[in-house]
Design an enzyme around this catalytic site. Structure first.
Site, PDB file in Angstrom:
ATOM      1  N   ALA A  17     -32.444  19.808 -10.590  1.00  0.00           N
ATOM      2  CA  ALA A  17     -32.864  20.502  -9.368  1.00  0.00           C
ATOM      3  C   ALA A  17     -34.277  20.046  -9.022  1.00  0.00           C
ATOM      4  CB  ALA A  17     -32.832  22.007  -9.604  1.00  0.00           C
TER       5      ALA A  17
ATOM      6  N   GLY B 225     -29.603  19.941 -13.618  1.00  0.00           N
ATOM      7  CA  GLY B 225     -28.591  19.731 -12.581  1.00  0.00           C
ATOM      8  C   GLY B 225     -28.097  18.289 -12.532  1.00  0.00           C
TER       9      GLY B 225
ATOM     10  N   GLU C 118     -25.387  18.276 -14.965  1.00  0.00           N
ATOM     11  CA  GLU C 118     -24.286  19.071 -14.394  1.00  0.00           C
ATOM     12  C   GLU C 118     -23.544  18.268 -13.321  1.00  0.00           C
ATOM     13  OE1 GLU C 118     -27.016  22.515 -13.704  1.00  0.00           O
ATOM     14  OE2 GLU C 118     -25.346  23.637 -14.551  1.00  0.00           O
TER      15      GLU C 118
ATOM     16  N   GLU D 170     -32.829  23.582 -18.717  1.00  0.00           N
ATOM     17  CA  GLU D 170     -33.089  24.770 -17.888  1.00  0.00           C
ATOM     18  C   GLU D 170     -33.753  25.899 -18.665  1.00  0.00           C
ATOM     19  OE1 GLU D 170     -30.398  22.885 -17.628  1.00  0.00           O
ATOM     20  OE2 GLU D 170     -29.590  22.904 -15.605  1.00  0.00           O
TER      21      GLU D 170
END
Ligand code: TC6
Length: 212
Positions: free
Chosen positions: A61, A100, A103, A123
């Site tokens: 992110a 992310g 992910e 995270e």
């Protein structure tokens, strides 16, 4: 943003472009949706390779956007649209696939890693959970104990460890995009690979239950 290029073998190459680490800004998320839709609607395209510019897959992110409310498409539907694609999508992981970024790679059907790549779900070090599919897809791919280790420690793993754990399909010391393209060509026309279901956990004194 995400750049769309046609490459030999009836493939589309989608390149995340957001220096320095191709983080998942609003423009990158929208770019993934737009370029995936373009690849899926083109009958000439039989498979997709997803990579990051400057040999960095994705740092996760975009922490520069954390100060304000999230705008544009969210990560979960963005990644779900990749997983649901009927054409094979292969992640070419060079540099980093963190948070992310990992992910995103987990939502792809196959993963190739460069030998020097580092992967992880850091995270927890930011007080967050890998809530864009990481807590669901990683245990389905490598089992609950190994996934819990990565999720709760936030530690990075090398490409070789990722291969051993089953996170990636192949490690290369060459150009990961080339190896990913080779794999995409070899599986084009086949049904997209799906993750196995989560294992059923048996806990003493409780009925068996399924995590979902
Ligand atoms: C539901 C939520 C799910 C998802 C959550 C997440 O993904 S949470 C996120 C999970 N991800 C992480 O926690 C990853 C955190 N990052 C790292 O661990 C390291 O930065 C690195 C390993 C990516 C690169 O190490 P390195 O020693 O080679 O280099 P370096 O450290 O000097 O950084 C170089 C430049 O990159 C910049 N930048 C880095 N990441 C981001 C980012 N996400 N965004 C934007 N920018 C980022 C950094 O600020 C710096 O910019 P500058 O000052 O040059 O303008």
């Amino acid at each position: 943003m995400a750049r769309y290029t046609r490459i030999p073998g009836s493939l589309a190459l989608i390149t995340l472009t957001n220096p320095p680490v191709n983080a998942l800004s609003v423009a990158v998320r929208q770019g993934i949706i737009d370029t995936m839709s373009r690849a899926l609607s083109d009958p000439e395209v039989k498979g997709v390779v997803l990579c990051g510019e400057n040999r960095k897959f994705c740092g996760g992110a975009d922490i520069r956007e954390f100060a304000g409310p999230m705008k544009g498409p969210h990560l979960v539907p963005t990644f779900d649209s990749i997983e649901a694609a009927e054409k094979p999508v292969v992640a070419a992981i060079e540099g980093v696939a963190l948070g992310g970024g990992l992910e995103l790679a987990l939502a792809c059907h196959y993963r190739i890693a460069h030998v020097k790549a580092r992967l992880g779900l850091p995270e927890v070090t930011l007080g967050l959970l890998p809530a864009a599919g990481g807590t669901q897809r990683l245990p389905r791919l490598i089992g609950v104990p190994a996934a819990l280790d990565l999720i709760t420690t936030g530690r990075h793993v090398s490409a070789q460890e990722a291969l051993k754990l089953g996170i990636v399909d192949r490690v290369t010391d060459g150009d990961a995009r080339e190896v990913a393209a080779e794999l995409a060509r070899s599986v084009s026309g086949q049904a997209s690979r799906t993750l196995p279901p989560l294992p059923v956990l048996r806990v003493a004194h409780l009925s068996p239950f399924r995590l979902n």
